[in-house]
Scaffold this motif. Structure first.
Motif, PDB file in Angstrom:
ATOM      1  N   ILE A  57       0.855  -1.191   0.000  1.00 39.18           N
ATOM      2  CA  ILE A  57       0.000   0.000   0.000  1.00 39.18           C
ATOM      3  C   ILE A  57       0.891   1.241   0.000  1.00 39.18           C
ATOM      4  O   ILE A  57       1.742   1.400   0.876  1.00 39.18           O
ATOM      5  CB  ILE A  57      -0.906   0.006   1.247  1.00 39.18           C
ATOM      6  N   ASP A  58       0.720   2.131  -0.987  1.00 37.99           N
ATOM      7  CA  ASP A  58       1.578   3.318  -1.019  1.00 37.99           C
ATOM      8  C   ASP A  58       1.069   4.402  -0.074  1.00 37.99           C
ATOM      9  O   ASP A  58       0.005   4.294   0.534  1.00 37.99           O
ATOM     10  CB  ASP A  58       1.729   3.854  -2.452  1.00 37.99           C
ATOM     11  N   GLY A  59       1.876   5.459   0.060  1.00 34.28           N
ATOM     12  CA  GLY A  59       1.546   6.523   0.986  1.00 34.28           C
ATOM     13  C   GLY A  59       0.262   7.248   0.650  1.00 34.28           C
ATOM     14  O   GLY A  59      -0.449   7.711   1.547  1.00 34.28           O
ATOM     15  N   TYR A  60      -0.045   7.359  -0.645  1.00 31.10           N
ATOM     16  CA  TYR A  60      -1.284   8.020  -1.054  1.00 31.10           C
ATOM     17  C   TYR A  60      -2.508   7.294  -0.488  1.00 31.10           C
ATOM     18  O   TYR A  60      -3.411   7.903   0.089  1.00 31.10           O
ATOM     19  CB  TYR A  60      -1.400   8.064  -2.584  1.00 31.10           C
ATOM     20  N   GLN A  61      -2.539   5.976  -0.668  1.00 30.61           N
ATOM     21  CA  GLN A  61      -3.671   5.191  -0.186  1.00 30.61           C
ATOM     22  C   GLN A  61      -3.750   5.223   1.334  1.00 30.61           C
ATOM     23  O   GLN A  61      -4.841   5.328   1.923  1.00 30.61           O
ATOM     24  CB  GLN A  61      -3.560   3.735  -0.675  1.00 30.61           C
ATOM     25  N   LEU A  62      -2.584   5.145   1.967  1.00 31.62           N
ATOM     26  CA  LEU A  62      -2.557   5.183   3.420  1.00 31.62           C
ATOM     27  C   LEU A  62      -3.091   6.520   3.933  1.00 31.62           C
ATOM     28  O   LEU A  62      -3.859   6.574   4.905  1.00 31.62           O
ATOM     29  CB  LEU A  62      -1.128   4.958   3.911  1.00 31.62           C
ATOM     30  N   LEU A  63      -2.710   7.607   3.263  1.00 31.37           N
ATOM     31  CA  LEU A  63      -3.197   8.927   3.657  1.00 31.37           C
ATOM     32  C   LEU A  63      -4.715   9.016   3.511  1.00 31.37           C
ATOM     33  O   LEU A  63      -5.403   9.556   4.383  1.00 31.37           O
ATOM     34  CB  LEU A  63      -2.524  10.008   2.804  1.00 31.37           C
TER      35      LEU A  63
END
Length: 228
Positions: A57-63
């Motif tokens: 999961i990349d940072g965009y999705q996590l955000l």
């Protein structure tokens, strides 16, 4: 003490940044991939620091998921990719600050401190605000605003909404002898017409999840939370 969650997949950098942040007296928990970070979203720290490029999961999705859970929780984005694009996308998704790699760890500390002060005020204001928002139900800490319960060691306890409402009600009335009708009205509302035995069932579930809870049963009457 502020709680900061750091998600950075570069092991060495993760360790260095954690050490710098902890040197400020903050409690830091670090993760090396987005999946680990996702599992901790419900623990609601005071601030997240996210790398954009993460395995899984990349940072965009996590955000997105962090902001969906708690829109006002501050987040700092860090990235080694195209700074302009990442900055714009991060801001659109709700990040509060952005840092492009490489950067000095001390700069991250300064940015973190300024963001914490902007969101929560100075240390005195933070302590006062948290004092109003938290209930001490030894050995547990109940955060009313975040709707979380933690052990003394900071481990989150997973409660249902009604279980949380029940421990808050007992915490606000610590030391008082409460009959089932009082608990029923306080947790379910005065317009609830079901059996008061739902109170006993909910208490059993709460005790199972919080085995050290000092809640006394007064047979034939109700319950009393031992006052700290």
């Amino acid at each position: 003490m502020y709680r900061i969650f750091l998600v950075e997949d570069e092991e060495h950098l993760n360790g260095v940044l954690s050490a710098y942040l902890e040197s400020e007296g903050w409690q830091v928990r670090s993760f090396q991939n987005g999946g680990e970070g996702r599992q901790a979203i419900g623990e609601r720290p005071d601030l997240w620091i996210l790398d954009i490029m993460l395995p899984g999961i990349d940072g965009y999705q996590l955000l997105r998921e962090i902001k969906a859970d708690q829109p006002r929780l501050p987040v700092i984005f860090i990235s080694a990719r195209d700074a302009d694009i990442d900055r714009v996308v991060g801001l659109e998704l709700g990040s509060d600050d952005y840092m492009a790699k490489p950067f000095l760890p001390r700069e991250l500390v300064i940015r973190t401190r300024k963001l914490l002060e902007r969101v929560y005020g100075d240390g005195r204001q933070e302590a006062e605000a948290r004092g109003r928002a938290q209930l001490l139900v030894p050995p547990y800490i109940v955060d009313e605003d975040g709707r979380t319960v933690r052990t003394e060691k900071g481990k989150a306890v997973d409660l249902t909404s009604k279980e949380f409402d029940l421990i808050v009600y007992f915490g606000r009335h610590a030391g008082q002898l409460l009959d089932r009708e009082q608990v029923l009205a306080g947790v379910w509302g005065s317009d609830y017409y079901g059996s008061d035995r739902v109170v006993d069932d909910l208490v059993r579930r709460l005790r199972r999840k919080l085995p050290q809870l000092r809640l006394e049963t007064v047979y034939g009457y109700g319950y009393r939370l031992v006052k700290a």
